[in-house]
Design a protein around this motif. Structure first.
Motif, short mmCIF file in Angstrom:
data_model
loop_
_atom_site.label_atom_id
_atom_site.label_comp_id
_atom_site.label_asym_id
_atom_site.label_seq_id
_atom_site.Cartn_x
_atom_site.Cartn_y
_atom_site.Cartn_z
N HIS A 236 5.91 2.76 7.28
CA HIS A 236 6.75 2.04 6.32
C HIS A 236 8.19 1.94 6.83
CE1 HIS A 236 8.30 0.49 2.55
NE2 HIS A 236 9.22 1.44 2.54
N SER A 237 8.72 3.05 7.24
CA SER A 237 10.13 3.08 7.66
C SER A 237 10.41 2.17 8.85
CB SER A 237 10.54 4.51 8.01
OG SER A 237 10.44 5.34 6.87
N TYR A 238 9.41 2.02 9.73
CA TYR A 238 9.60 1.19 10.93
C TYR A 238 8.81 -0.11 10.85
CZ TYR A 238 11.86 5.33 12.81
OH TYR A 238 12.72 6.39 13.00
N ASN A 239 8.53 -0.56 9.64
CA ASN A 239 7.88 -1.85 9.44
C ASN A 239 8.85 -2.95 9.86
OD1 ASN A 239 6.89 -4.30 8.37
ND2 ASN A 239 5.90 -3.26 6.66
N ARG B 226 8.79 -6.09 9.51
CA ARG B 226 8.98 -7.14 8.50
C ARG B 226 10.00 -6.71 7.45
NH1 ARG B 226 6.95 -8.05 3.49
NH2 ARG B 226 5.56 -6.26 3.65
N LEU B 227 9.93 -5.45 7.06
CA LEU B 227 10.82 -4.95 6.00
C LEU B 227 12.15 -4.44 6.54
CD1 LEU B 227 8.21 -2.97 3.86
CD2 LEU B 227 9.09 -5.26 3.46
N PHE B 228 12.10 -3.77 7.70
CA PHE B 228 13.30 -3.14 8.26
C PHE B 228 13.46 -3.53 9.73
CE2 PHE B 228 11.23 -0.22 5.21
CZ PHE B 228 12.16 -0.30 4.18
N GLU C 188 16.04 -4.11 11.72
CA GLU C 188 17.03 -3.40 12.54
C GLU C 188 16.51 -2.01 12.93
OE1 GLU C 188 20.81 -3.30 10.64
OE2 GLU C 188 21.05 -5.48 10.63
N ARG C 189 15.93 -1.32 11.96
CA ARG C 189 15.39 0.01 12.22
C ARG C 189 14.23 -0.07 13.22
NH1 ARG C 189 13.62 2.78 6.88
NH2 ARG C 189 15.78 2.28 6.34
N SER C 190 13.39 -1.10 13.06
CA SER C 190 12.26 -1.30 13.97
C SER C 190 12.74 -1.59 15.39
CB SER C 190 11.39 -2.44 13.47
OG SER C 190 10.36 -2.74 14.39
#
Length: 763
Positions: free
Chosen positions: A234-237, A239-241, A243-245
């Motif tokens: 989830h945290s490295y999705n 589509r959602l995040f 920049e984090r990915s």
């Protein structure tokens, strides 16, 4: 280890200078270590012996089965969608690119090729640095093989012993996996079973979901994105995040450089690239033909119950990886969906401008009282005012709009008002020569509107689209196509003075041939043709053509008052295109298992029955071509430029509630309906609300797109057979002529139009 023990001994000596005290402390530590070791050994033996549940043996591991999504394909082998509990689809070893394996090993298990399932060196490092030295950055000790063991055989609860028991169990399974599978096979199993973001399982599904590509085509940076999200899906999705990915991707690339899989300059190049997602939301609802896939799902579930696997257990649609091949044509389906969306977006704007907002509010309140939330609050004893206050409280939600989905704060009541106002559409196309369904569009967006407007249980008034079926019945009963029928307004005394009317006032003073009456959709002519045919005879013939819905034996049948499904109407019109032969529509071609073994085939199902003569269908097609050339469907040619051989019929029900257009081509029959789900909402203007303005443009858009596709030329360019000279002679008459004789035209020109009063003869 000797260095560590020496360090511990030095610390203990510092506690006291007397040798006796030191020896006693040392013995106590040894006893403690021995006790812990004994307990651990006993726990290992108990787990190994199965005291906490059986551990899979070599045979179990050699026959690993994991849930596989069943896939639905079009007739031209395009994946339409999947049925799954966990979206998963396997790949083979040759499909795995080296960069993917390298990214995985560099990030998750750098010593993968050096250990035998359990990496003792890494494990001791974690124990010493994390537990004794409190270094939280020391990393984890689980190998890829241990993670695979955990994925294949999920952990169970054993109370306070859950963590040690599950860890020991995974150690044992990991060692056994290494004896059964090669290192590359373990990587393959791992990548086929590991969960990725957005409820996707397996690298094949993840590659398709996030990059719309095959696994073997993954680039280094794409592989790094997918491997990177394994740390926290989830945290490295991406589509959602994003920049984090991106940051996590670059960590993976740096790890690949660290272990020598890529060169420093390559690492910098890949890290400088943008994320570049190409997201493909192919799920139960997304993808092509979602309404169709939802429709056949129940039938497939029943099929699974009735059919057995080699081991005797029933098939499971969600876990057995079935391949379902359908009759849908992905090209026509895509063009139909595009045409529907283009028309409905424009149509909705016009509809909302003349929408009766007070009526909308009334409908919303009526529907609100039917909701489970309302009924629950009412049972709790709340007053109407209190209930409405609760259901009018705004909450954050995502709603559909033709400009894209929107995140808004909206109450249950406002949400109902929002969705009720949308016009819906149903589109189905069928190959009349074989009965195969080619297009199925059940609504405007399956994510938000799951009610299917094509299926046989969804019925709407059909209006004038029923007239060709009545005319065909009349021809079969011997009515001549050139018998002129007066359109004069008639009041039927035995039907409580019922007086059918036409949309155009001047039609009452004319007589029409069958072709003229059908082309102009003259209601009074249709009623008299039904009278000539006989109601019971007409109903029998219409039923033979595939209409199973209720058909009231009343004269208003001629005006299309029955409610019938799009599916039934397409089936009936297909009889006209198939030279009078009725074929039941079908949509499933073949079902196979994972290995491609055919479990079900539709090859033996196609049996037709003649219900109309060839002559009748040829004459009807000739009349319906006139509807498109110069009648109510003429916009297909003069506005949208369609030059294909097309016969057709428009339909509009009372108050413009329902708009229809049926199109017949030699190798394709298309039925389209447009309207609001609640018939109390409709266009005020017939100009905007008639079938020619609502439903016909969808068919036009579909044909325009299909005509540009050269691969569809055999279907689009097919031609109707010309009428024989005998049939041309039978139909050689003007569409209409004056209802008055010579003297009436001279002396009664301005006299008020009369209404004939008579009884309706049922035939």
């Amino acid at each position: 280890m000797p260095d560590l023990l020496r360090s511990l001994l030095n610390r203990l000596r510092a506690l006291g200078h007397r040798p006796g005290i030191f020896r006693r402390i040392f013995k106590l530590i040894l006893l403690l270590v021995a006790g812990v070791a004994g307990v651990v050994l006993l726990l290992v033996l108990l787990v190994w012996a199965g005291a906490f549940g059986a551990i899979p043996d070599k045979e179990d591991l050699d026959n690993i089965q994991h849930p596989l999504a069943s896939e639905v394909y079009s007739a031209d082998s395009v994946l339409l969608g999947r049925y799954y509990l966990q979206e998963r689809s396997p790949v083979t070893l040759p499909e795995l690119p080296n960069n993917l394996k390298q990214a995985l090993i560099a990030t998750e298990d750098s010593r993968f090729y050096e250990h035998n399932g359990v990496d003792l060196k890494s494990l001791f490092r974690v124990l010493i640095k994390t537990i004794l030295l409190q270094d939280e950055g020391s990393g984890g000790g689980s190998t890829l093989t241990q993670q695979l063991a955990k994925n294949l055989f999920p952990r169970k609860s054993h109370g306070a012993l859950s963590m040690p028991v599950n860890k020991i169990r995974e150690f044992i399974i990991a060692r056994r996996l290494e004896k059964v599978y090669s290192k590359d096979e373990i990587i393959l199993l791992y990548l086929n079973t590991i969960p990725f973001a957005d409820n996707t399982y397996g690298i094949k599904t993840a590659a398709d979901r996030f990059f719309s590509t095959a696994v073997k085509e993954l680039t280094v940076d794409q592989s790094a994105v997918l491997v990177g999200m394994l740390k926290a899906t989830h945290s490295y999705n991406p589509r959602l995040f994003p920049e984090r990915s991106l940051q996590r991707r670059n960590v993976v690339i740096a790890q690949m450089e660290k272990y020598g899989y890529i060169k420093p300059w390559e690492s910098k190049t890949y890290q400088a690239k943008p994320l570049a997602l190409h997201y493909n939301a192919t799920t139960h609802n997304a993808g092509l033909a979602p309404y169709f896939r939802a429709y056949i799902q129940r039938e497939l579930l029943e099929w699974c119950k009735e059919h057995r696997k080699p081991d005797g257990s029933p098939y499971n649609l969600y876990t057995d990886g079935l391949k379902i091949y359908t009759t849908i044509d992905s090209r026509l389906q895509r063009y139909a969906e595009e045409a529907m969306k283009a028309q409905m977006k424009t149509l909705q704007e016009r509809f909302e401008k003349q929408l009766n907002t007070s009526r909308l509010a009334t409908i919303a309140r009526d529907k609100l009282r039917l909701l489970p939330q309302y009924q629950t609050l009412k049972k709790e004893g709340l007053t109407e005012k209190e209930i409405m206050a609760r259901l009018k409280a705004p909450v954050k939600t995502k709603v559909f709009t033709w400009k894209g989905d929107r995140e808004v704060k909206m109450s249950v009541y406002d949400s109902l008002k929002h969705y009720i106002q949308f016009l819906q559409a149903g589109v189905m196309a069928m190959d009349p020569q074989h009965g195969s369904v080619k297009v199925w569009v059940g609504g405007i967006d399956h994510r938000f509107f799951q009610y299917d407007h094509v299926r046989e249980t969804t019925k709407r008034q059909v209006g004038s689209t029923l007239k060709p079926l009545l005319y065909a019945a009349a021809l079969e009963r011997g009515v001549s196509p050139c018998d002129y029928i007066s359109a004069r307004k008639t009041s039927y005394t035995n039907m409580e003075g019922w007086t059918p009317e036409n949309t155009e006032e001047e039609t009452y003073e004319r007589k029409y041939s069958m072709e003229g009456g059908l082309s102009g959709s003259v209601n009074t002519v249709s009623v008299k043709i039904l009278e000539k045919t006989g109601i019971d005879n007409a109903i029998t013939m219409i039923r033979n053509m595939g209409i199973k819905s209720n058909l009231p034996a009343v004269p208003s049948l001629a005006l299309g008052t029955p409610s019938i499904s799009v599916m039934e109407m397409v089936t009936a019109y297909s009889v006209l295109a198939n030279q009078g032969v009725y074929l039941e529509p079908y949509y499933l071609e073949t079902i196979t298992d994972q290995q491609g073994n055919v479990l079900e085939s539709a090859t033996e199902r196609r049996k037709g029955s003649r219900v109309l003569s060839r002559e009748t269908t040829q004459m009807m097609l000739h009349m319906l071509q006139s509807v498109v050339s110069e009648g109510t469907g003429a916009a297909l040619r003069n506005k949208y430029g369609i030059t294909n051989d097309v016969a057709g019929k428009t339909g509009t029900t009372q108050s413009n509630v329902d708009g229809w257009f049926m199109a017949v081509m030699p190798r394709l029959v298309i039925g389209t309906w447009v309207g609001a789900d609640d018939p109390r909402l409709h266009f005020r203007s017939t100009t905007l609300g008639q079938g020619a303005a609502t439903a016909l443009p969808i068919v036009a858009g579909l044909l325009q797109r299909a005509n540009q596709d050269k691969t569809l030329s055999p279907v689009m360019q097919a031609r109707f057979a010309p009428l024989s000279s005998q049939l041309l002679d039978r139909m050689d008459c003007k569409p209409s002529k004056s209802n008055k004789n010579f003297f009436e035209r001279i002396f009664r020109k301005n006299k008020k139009k009369s209404v004939k009063v008579t009884k309706f003869k049922r035939g």
